[in-house]
Design a protein around this motif. Structure first.
Motif, short mmCIF file in Angstrom:
data_model
loop_
_atom_site.label_atom_id
_atom_site.label_comp_id
_atom_site.label_asym_id
_atom_site.label_seq_id
_atom_site.Cartn_x
_atom_site.Cartn_y
_atom_site.Cartn_z
N UNK A 7 0.46 -1.42 -0.13
CA UNK A 7 -0.14 0.08 0.39
C UNK A 7 1.02 1.47 0.18
N UNK A 8 0.85 2.29 -1.05
CA UNK A 8 1.60 3.05 -1.54
C UNK A 8 0.56 4.56 -0.42
N UNK A 9 0.84 6.24 0.10
CA UNK A 9 0.44 7.17 0.68
C UNK A 9 -0.13 7.30 -1.34
N UNK A 10 0.64 7.33 -2.20
CA UNK A 10 0.03 8.10 -3.23
C UNK A 10 1.29 7.52 -4.96
N UNK A 11 0.25 6.94 -5.35
CA UNK A 11 0.28 6.73 -6.85
C UNK A 11 0.08 7.55 -7.96
N UNK A 44 7.22 10.56 2.08
CA UNK A 44 5.88 9.55 1.69
C UNK A 44 5.53 8.69 1.08
N UNK A 45 5.61 7.69 1.35
CA UNK A 45 5.77 6.55 0.22
C UNK A 45 5.09 6.51 -0.88
N UNK A 46 5.42 6.23 -1.69
CA UNK A 46 4.56 6.79 -2.92
C UNK A 46 5.97 5.94 -4.41
N UNK A 47 4.54 5.49 -5.34
CA UNK A 47 4.58 4.45 -6.78
C UNK A 47 4.74 5.14 -7.93
N UNK A 48 5.78 5.45 -8.97
CA UNK A 48 5.45 6.12 -9.65
C UNK A 48 5.66 4.98 -10.93
N UNK A 49 4.88 4.49 -11.64
CA UNK A 49 4.83 4.14 -12.88
C UNK A 49 4.61 4.50 -14.50
N UNK A 50 5.42 3.75 -15.11
CA UNK A 50 5.74 4.74 -16.71
C UNK A 50 5.94 3.58 -17.58
N UNK A 51 4.88 3.48 -18.51
CA UNK A 51 4.80 2.51 -19.59
C UNK A 51 5.68 2.76 -19.94
N UNK A 87 11.99 6.15 -0.42
CA UNK A 87 10.42 5.96 -0.04
C UNK A 87 9.84 5.95 -1.57
N UNK A 88 10.61 6.20 -2.78
CA UNK A 88 9.68 5.87 -3.90
C UNK A 88 10.65 5.08 -4.55
N UNK A 89 9.16 4.96 -5.28
CA UNK A 89 9.69 3.51 -5.83
C UNK A 89 8.65 3.49 -7.54
N UNK A 99 6.71 15.52 -9.02
CA UNK A 99 6.02 15.71 -7.91
C UNK A 99 5.78 14.26 -7.46
N UNK A 100 6.35 12.89 -7.35
CA UNK A 100 7.24 12.19 -7.46
C UNK A 100 8.29 12.86 -5.88
N UNK A 101 9.34 13.09 -6.37
CA UNK A 101 10.26 13.68 -5.98
C UNK A 101 10.11 14.26 -4.41
N UNK A 102 8.99 15.31 -5.16
CA UNK A 102 8.58 16.60 -3.90
C UNK A 102 7.78 15.61 -2.87
N UNK A 103 7.61 14.32 -3.33
CA UNK A 103 6.68 14.07 -1.94
C UNK A 103 7.25 12.53 -1.06
#
Ligand code: FAD
Length: 443
Positions: free
Chosen positions: A13-17, A37-44, A131-133, A28-32
């Protein structure tokens, strides 16, 4: 950052996806991530790669300042750019004006980007935040909702193996560009659309383009035909030049042959025949037709949009990346406040919406107006040879124009009526002086 095995994160479970990891999503992911904050960034996409929507972009000091804030130092993207200190605006057959840049936010230059390298620098920057995946090469297919309809996660495409669900405590963010799937899946409505008069842009990289100035330094060269066609020679990384045509969309007849259209349009400009005489194209032709100018709804229960997914407009003023970074900053502030328990999600969205309007709305309206004037307007030769020549050669106009592009002046107030009057007075004085044999001609 390599793609990690999605299965490994299935139950996390992430704080933000965040869906999309270019200027809006990665910043945005860098700032969070900076706030823990635990963040998942997904890019195709996998990186380095150019964006799906082709972009021959420049950035101004305003965007660089926001990159400084997230720890992306210029040295990390300078190799993917050409540093530009000067420009030329030409009205074909009438005059050419030399434009010097002005110091804005401590920088008196701008960059012509190679997006693949530039975006890669933003993606790599995420490695600094434990904390960023960041997962690349993974397409998000849909959002996941709870029983109340609130968005609580995303599911990846089954076409890449087993579909995987990721869940978010606070929100899911669509940073997935102007054809945002997240916007479609959450049903975000278009709330402002100014796409009646649009432009179509085609561009390709070239090498060995003859320099415009004797010092050979990279310079932006814009040739306006004042009949709905503009040619842009824009330096990019590796001593290359993007040669772009921007044309009023209603007059573009591609006939199924964009290559032919591009070639004919480029070659029809006298200056291109000179500067491209010994040059060669070194990459594919890219283009975007009927570039829309619009805003979508900014957010709803458990979701929000940022960057081009939220708001996009004609590239005439080169503001898309700044807007993506700036709306990312506004969104980060309210998400952190929700995380810390200072705001509810609904309060956060209301503040975000006001922030987006403050940050982008007047620029949006001014760009749409400028597009109509510059591409759809057809000024008379007399007006071009007098008012436009005086204005574009005027040092005060040039200074304010660069400050406008660098967001150091309010977009709707950068060109007050007195500026035109003063430029006209100075232009007349210069012309009279010239007629009497004093000084050099103005343009
Ligand atoms: C011709 C042209 C010229 C331009 N020139 C300039 C300029 O000079 N200066 C400027 O500042 N801006 C310019 N822009 C605008 C600029 O390119 C955009 O504003 C900017 O790229 C927006 O960044 P973003 O992060 O919001 O979206 P994008 O850069 O579009 O990134 C979206 C990301 O989302 C990912 N994605 C999409 N769908 C999914 C999915 N389902 N699952 C997972 N990932 C997904 C994509 O792979 C992509 O990496 C130009 C645009 C065009 C069309």
């Amino acid at each position: 950052m390599e793609a990690r095995s999605p299965e490994a994160d299935t139950d996390t479970l992430y704080d933000v996806i965040i869906v999309g990891g270019r200027p809006a999503g990665a910043s945005l992911a860098a700032r969070l991530g900076k706030q823990g904050l635990s963040v998942l960034v997904v890019d195709k996409a996998t990186f380095p790669s150019p964006p799906e929507v082709p972009s021959s972009a420049v950035i101004y000091p305003s965007a660089m300042r926001l990159l400084d804030e997230i720890g992306v130092d210029e040295s990390q993207y300078a190799d993917a750019c050409a540093r530009i200190e000067t420009g030329y605006i030409e009205f074909e057959g009438h005059f050419i004006a030399h434009l010097a840049s002005t110091e804005v936010h401590g920088r008196d230059y701008f960059y012509g980007l190679d997006r693949a390298g530039f975006d890669h620098a933003l993606w790599r920057n995420l490695e600094r935040f434990p904390s960023v995946t960041a997962l690349s090469g993974i397409t998000v297919a849909d959002v996941v909702r709870d029983d109340s309809g609130r968005v609580v996660g995303v599911v990846t495409s089954a076409r890449q193996g087993e579909a995987v669900t990721y869940r978010a405590r606070i929100c899911v963010i669509g940073a997935d560009g102007r054809h945002s799937r997240i916007a479609r899946k959450v049903g975000a409505k278009v709330v402002e659309d100014r796409s009646q008069q649009t432009s179509t842009v085609y561009f390709a990289p070239w090498e060995d383009v003859a320099p415009i100035a004797t010092d050979g330094k990279p310079a932006l060269h814009i040739v306006n035909r004042a009949r709905g066609e503009t040619l842009i020679l824009q330096p990019t990384a590796g001593d290359r030049m993007y040669v772009a045509v921007q044309v009023r969309a209603d007059r573009v007849v591609l006939g199924g042959d964009p290559e032919g259209f591009y070639d004919r349009t480029v070659r029809s400009f006298a200056v291109a025949r000179n500067r491209l005489a010994n040059a060669r194209r070194v990459g594919n032709l890219l283009g975007v037709t009927r570039i829309a100018n619009r805003y979508l709804e900014h957010g709803g229960p458990g979701w929000a949009l940022v960057g081009d997914a939220l708001h996009h407009k004609d590239p005439l003023d080169g503001q898309g990346i700044y807007d993506a970074l700036a709306t990312g900053r506004r969104l980060a502030t309210v998400i952190v406040a929700v995380h810390e328990g200072h705001l509810t999600w609904e309060q956060a969205l209301a503040i975000y919406r006001r922030g987006v309007d403050e940050e982008t709305l007047s620029m949006f309206r001014v760009t749409v107006e400028r597009l109509q004037n510059q591409l759809y307007g057809e000024p008379s030769p007399l007006f071009i040879r007098t008012m436009l020549r005086w204005l574009l050669n005027d040092p005060e106009y040039q200074r304010r124009h660069f400050m406008f592009l660098g967001r150091a002046l309010p977009p709707d107030r950068w060109m007050p009526p007195w500026l035109m009057m003063k430029a006209a007075a100075r232009g007349v004085a210069t012309d009279v002086g010239r007629a009497l044999g004093f000084g050099a001609p103005a343009g």
